[in-house]
Design a protein around this motif. Structure first.
Motif, PDB file in Angstrom:
ATOM      1  N   SER A  39     115.338  16.565 110.481  1.00 40.32           N
ATOM      2  CA  SER A  39     114.494  17.137 109.261  1.00 40.32           C
ATOM      3  C   SER A  39     113.024  16.976 109.857  1.00 40.32           C
ATOM      4  N   GLU A  40     112.690  16.218 110.644  1.00 42.57           N
ATOM      5  CA  GLU A  40     111.281  16.117 110.943  1.00 42.57           C
ATOM      6  C   GLU A  40     111.046  17.178 112.154  1.00 42.57           C
ATOM      7  N   CYS A  41     111.964  17.913 112.689  1.00 39.35           N
ATOM      8  CA  CYS A  41     111.604  19.038 113.654  1.00 39.35           C
ATOM      9  C   CYS A  41     111.196  20.282 113.211  1.00 39.35           C
ATOM     10  N   VAL A  42     110.496  21.072 113.684  1.00 39.46           N
ATOM     11  CA  VAL A  42     110.189  22.270 113.063  1.00 39.46           C
ATOM     12  C   VAL A  42     111.323  23.137 113.785  1.00 39.46           C
ATOM     13  N   ASN A  43     111.319  24.603 113.294  1.00 37.63           N
ATOM     14  CA  ASN A  43     112.333  25.515 113.477  1.00 37.63           C
ATOM     15  C   ASN A  43     112.535  25.665 115.218  1.00 37.63           C
ATOM     16  N   GLY A  44     111.552  25.769 115.971  1.00 37.97           N
ATOM     17  CA  GLY A  44     111.865  25.957 117.461  1.00 37.97           C
ATOM     18  C   GLY A  44     112.483  27.071 117.911  1.00 37.97           C
ATOM     19  N   SER A  45     112.343  28.208 117.181  1.00 38.82           N
ATOM     20  CA  SER A  45     112.814  29.354 117.769  1.00 38.82           C
ATOM     21  C   SER A  45     111.804  30.672 117.924  1.00 38.82           C
ATOM     22  N   TYR A  46     110.766  30.457 117.803  1.00 37.38           N
ATOM     23  CA  TYR A  46     109.861  31.264 118.254  1.00 37.38           C
ATOM     24  C   TYR A  46     108.647  30.153 119.020  1.00 37.38           C
ATOM     25  N   THR A  47     107.750  31.134 119.476  1.00 40.51           N
ATOM     26  CA  THR A  47     106.345  30.502 120.204  1.00 40.51           C
ATOM     27  C   THR A  47     105.289  30.920 119.606  1.00 40.51           C
ATOM     28  N   ALA A  48     104.509  29.846 119.271  1.00 39.58           N
ATOM     29  CA  ALA A  48     103.013  29.914 118.520  1.00 39.58           C
ATOM     30  C   ALA A  48     102.140  29.662 119.242  1.00 39.58           C
ATOM     31  N   PHE A  49     100.969  30.293 119.578  1.00 39.73           N
ATOM     32  CA  PHE A  49      99.784  29.927 120.381  1.00 39.73           C
ATOM     33  C   PHE A  49      98.442  29.443 119.559  1.00 39.73           C
ATOM     34  N   LEU A  50      97.658  28.869 120.218  1.00 41.16           N
ATOM     35  CA  LEU A  50      96.291  28.602 119.743  1.00 41.16           C
ATOM     36  C   LEU A  50      95.383  29.084 120.631  1.00 41.16           C
ATOM     37  N   VAL A  51      94.240  29.566 120.325  1.00 41.36           N
ATOM     38  CA  VAL A  51      93.124  29.881 121.124  1.00 41.36           C
ATOM     39  C   VAL A  51      91.658  29.419 120.679  1.00 41.36           C
ATOM     40  N   GLY A  52      90.845  28.760 121.446  1.00 39.11           N
ATOM     41  CA  GLY A  52      89.550  28.219 120.960  1.00 39.11           C
ATOM     42  C   GLY A  52      88.598  27.999 122.050  1.00 39.11           C
ATOM     43  N   ASP A  53      87.692  28.272 122.064  1.00 34.75           N
ATOM     44  CA  ASP A  53      86.683  27.786 123.226  1.00 34.75           C
ATOM     45  C   ASP A  53      87.067  28.238 124.447  1.00 34.75           C
TER      46      ASP A  53
END
Length: 216
Positions: free
Chosen positions: A91-105
């Motif tokens: 229950s502490e794990c997120v879905n895991g079925s997709y890929t999310a990105f972050l962009v900065g600097d």
């Protein structure tokens, strides 16, 4: 020149289809669509980058509106995200079925739960990759700056401007068939396996949070 998941929200899909289907199509073999992010564009500074997912847009191609997923240390279209969670309580794990990105600097990372995170890089060959969990090490020659993400009202644009890149391409891992591995079309790019690479726009769509605890 440049470039949400297969379960993209229905509210976004008609708008996305209308926007990309009417666009002039890439020429053979690697020319990318006409939407562009200038090589001089810098990502908007933000204290907390907004996570997003990426889909490929190139109408009439087999990769059109397919998600870009992290797997096997690289990025693929037509292959599921290779997310993993080692926590004892699922229950502490997120879905895991997709890929999310972050962009900065100018840098890019995967939106994950694992301490230390996982950074995205581009090799001199153009191959996109990401660091393994619990490691800050990069392969020789890896470039970790030059990433941009320009938000839009319904979708934005993700790009890479380093190494003389002119956009993203998806190259079949087996001749003429998928899954397709994602590369930046860097200066002197040589297609692996075949000349059947497909140029695409990388459309970004806001994500609700981390896509996985970690990716492999």
């Amino acid at each position: 020149m440049m470039f949400i998941l297969s379960f993209l929200l229905p509210a976004f899909l008609p708008f996305t289809l209308a926007a990309v289907l009417g666009r002039a199509q890439p020429g053979y073999p690697y020319e990318t669509p006409t939407t562009s992010v200038s090589s001089t564009t810098s990502p908007t500074a933000a204290s907390t980058p907004t996570p997003f997912t990426v889909i490929a847009a190139h109408s009439t191609s087999p990769i059109h509106l397919q998600s870009v997923n992290a797997a096997h240390g690289g990025f693929y279209i037509g292959e599921d995200s290779d997310g993993y969670c080692p926590l004892a309580d699922p229950s502490e794990c997120v879905n895991g079925s997709y890929t999310a990105f972050l962009v900065g600097d100018g840098g890019c990372s995967l939106d994950v739960q694992v301490p230390g995170g996982q950074s995205v890089f581009v090799l001199p060959s153009g191959e996109l990759g990401f660091t393994v969990p619990h490691s800050g090490e990069y392969p020789p020659g890896a470039v970790i700056t030059g990433f941009v993400e320009t938000p839009g009202s319904s979708f934005g644009v993700f790009g890479f401007t380093g190494l003389g890149s002119t956009g993203f391409v998806a190259c079949p891992t087996v001749s003429n068939t998928g899954p397709y591995q994602v590369y930046a079309q860097v200066a002197g790019f040589v297609a692996p396996n075949s000349n059947d690479c497909i140029g695409f726009d990388a459309l970004s769509v806001p994500a609700s949070g981390p896509g996985a605890f970690e990716y492999f």
